[in-house]
Design an enzyme around this catalytic site. Structure first.
Site, PDB file in Angstrom:
ATOM      1  N   TRP A  89      27.373 -53.175 -14.783  1.00 27.71           N
ATOM      2  CA  TRP A  89      27.782 -53.475 -13.398  1.00 27.71           C
ATOM      3  C   TRP A  89      27.080 -54.710 -12.863  1.00 27.71           C
ATOM      4  O   TRP A  89      27.678 -55.494 -12.108  1.00 27.71           O
ATOM      5  CB  TRP A  89      27.574 -52.261 -12.489  1.00 27.71           C
ATOM      6  N   ASP A 110      23.026 -52.596  -4.977  1.00 26.69           N
ATOM      7  CA  ASP A 110      24.195 -51.809  -5.364  1.00 26.69           C
ATOM      8  C   ASP A 110      23.692 -50.383  -5.608  1.00 26.69           C
ATOM      9  O   ASP A 110      22.987 -50.119  -6.580  1.00 26.69           O
ATOM     10  CB  ASP A 110      24.819 -52.398  -6.642  1.00 26.69           C
ATOM     11  N   LYS A 115      31.243 -41.121  -6.406  1.00 27.72           N
ATOM     12  CA  LYS A 115      30.213 -40.421  -7.185  1.00 27.72           C
ATOM     13  C   LYS A 115      29.523 -39.377  -6.309  1.00 27.72           C
ATOM     14  O   LYS A 115      29.713 -38.176  -6.479  1.00 27.72           O
ATOM     15  CB  LYS A 115      29.230 -41.417  -7.764  1.00 27.72           C
TER      16      LYS A 115
END
Ligand SMILES: Cc1ncc(COP(=O)(O)O)c(C=O)c1O
Length: 380
Positions: free
Chosen positions: A120, A191, A215
């Site tokens: 990511w 993030d 999530k």
């Protein structure tokens, strides 16, 4: 079967338990609490007795105004987020932030620091480079992405605008033990897609945080952005309105017709977290779950191997391999038969990944640990 297909909850391959549901270890979209799903199910048909469901009412109407306010209030209350920060509900997932962040803040001729801790952050770096100068100040590839930087290892760039990092690396199952320190005068952007609200939120030193919903917070396609108010000014370059944080803040996350269902779902999920005891309880459950799976790895006499180095082991994504990888497809099959779904690792890592976010019951981790140890005993 490809890893990508193995990772999915396939109705034919996974045998549900007597409850009709499986323990779903998917990395996201991920399992949600039954209570939350039932609330949303009811709200789809009739929201608050108005005779219309959440998907059917205007995003500008009085009822949705109230719903959105409730979602923001619950989100703030869970994270104890002060009014020094604006909270935005934005579309297009966390990936959209990879571009929006530099577009808004990285001026021509300036640079930003990005440690690369796996997939990511690599994508954030690639998108950042489309906009401006990105300093890749740490390369996790040199360490097989098995750890994050150690104290004192990071060399930040004097004069950089901000430092972007990913606090929990979903794909590799590693986390930062402590947040990095940006260069003097620079600010921190985080993030937090996979660890938001799995532990108490510490915004100290952090000016910008973003997290996708799928999530710990509920629905995919929805991103929460927590942005210090002093950053809400005109961007460093001309941008269309949908790419500007200041415009989203002015329009209270309704520049266009937004993802109203997702905005509501985040609120219902945050209210569930509060009823469970908040983030201290979420953290305690996350530690219990990951400890159970890690103990099964330790007690397997070398049959199972954890991917992450132990000091930076994620509490929500536990990656493991079999010492004999040929046995992994059989394990995944047996686990599926026992109602343990979506355990195949990401395509870049292979092996297994147990993603255990807020809604995963501790019993799910216990069931996985039992199946792992039983399998190791029979096949070791
Ligand atoms: C840490 C992290 N960042 C970013 C993303 C991308 O999120 P999205 O698919 O919502 O754009 C993910 C997705 O799993 C992630 O785990």
């Amino acid at each position: 079967m490809s890893h990508a297909t193995q990772g999915k909850v396939s109705a034919s391959a996974v045998r549900p338990m007597a409850s009709g549901r499986v323990f779903n270890f998917s990395a996201g979209p991920a399992t949600m609490p039954l209570e939350v799903l039932e609330q949303l199910q009811a709200d789809l048909l009739d929201l608050r007795g108005g005779g219309a469901g959440i998907l059917e009412i205007s995003h500008r109407g009085e009822l949705f105004e109230k719903i959105l306010q409730e979602s923001e209030d619950a989100f703030r209350k869970v994270g104890n987020i002060s009014q020094d920060y604006a909270v935005l509900f934005l579309p297009a997932g966390a990936t959209q932030q990879f571009g929006m962040l530099p577009l808004n803040f990285l001026a021509d001729g300036a640079s930003a620091d990005y440690p690369d801790t796996g997939v990511w952050t690599s994508k954030a770096i690639a998108d950042g480079k489309e906009v401006g100068k990105i300093n890749e100040i740490w390369k996790g590839a040199d360490f097989g992405y098995r750890r994050t930087p150690r104290a004192g290892e990071l060399k930040t760039t004097p004069g950089s605008t901000y430092l972007h990092y990913c606090s929990n690396n979903t794909v590799w199952g590693t986390r930062w033990v402590a947040p990095p320190q940006p260069a003097a005068g620079a600010w921190l952007a985080r993030d937090a897609s996979s660890d938001i609200y799995a532990e108490p939120l510490d915004l100290k030193g952090c000016a910008f945080l973003y997290a996708s919903g799928q999530k710990n917070l509920g629905p995919s396609g929805m991103t929460m952005v927590v942005i210090r108010r002093d950053l809400l000014k005109a961007p460093v370059r001309k941008l269309p309105s949908m790419l500007r944080y200041d415009e989203h803040a002015k329009a209270e996350s309704r520049l266009n017709t937004p993802a109203t269902f997702g905005m509501h779902a985040v609120g219902v999920m945050c209210q569930w977290i509060l009823r469970q005891g908040g983030l201290v309880e979420m953290q305690s459950r996350a530690k219990t779950r990951s400890d159970l799976v890690l103990a099964a790895i330790r007690n397997s006499n070398g049959f199972w191997k954890a991917n992450a180095e132990s000091e930076c082991q994620s509490f929500v994504n536990v990656l493991f391999h079999a010492a004999n990888p040929k046995l992994e497809p059989l394990f995944l099959k047996e686990a599926a038969n026992a109602g343990l779904a979506a355990l195949a690792g990401h395509k870049v890592t292979g092996g297994m990944r147990a993603s255990m976010y807020n809604a995963m019951p501790v019993e799910g981790a216990k069931a996985l640990a039992d199946v792992m140890l039983d399998f190791a005993q029979r096949n070791g």
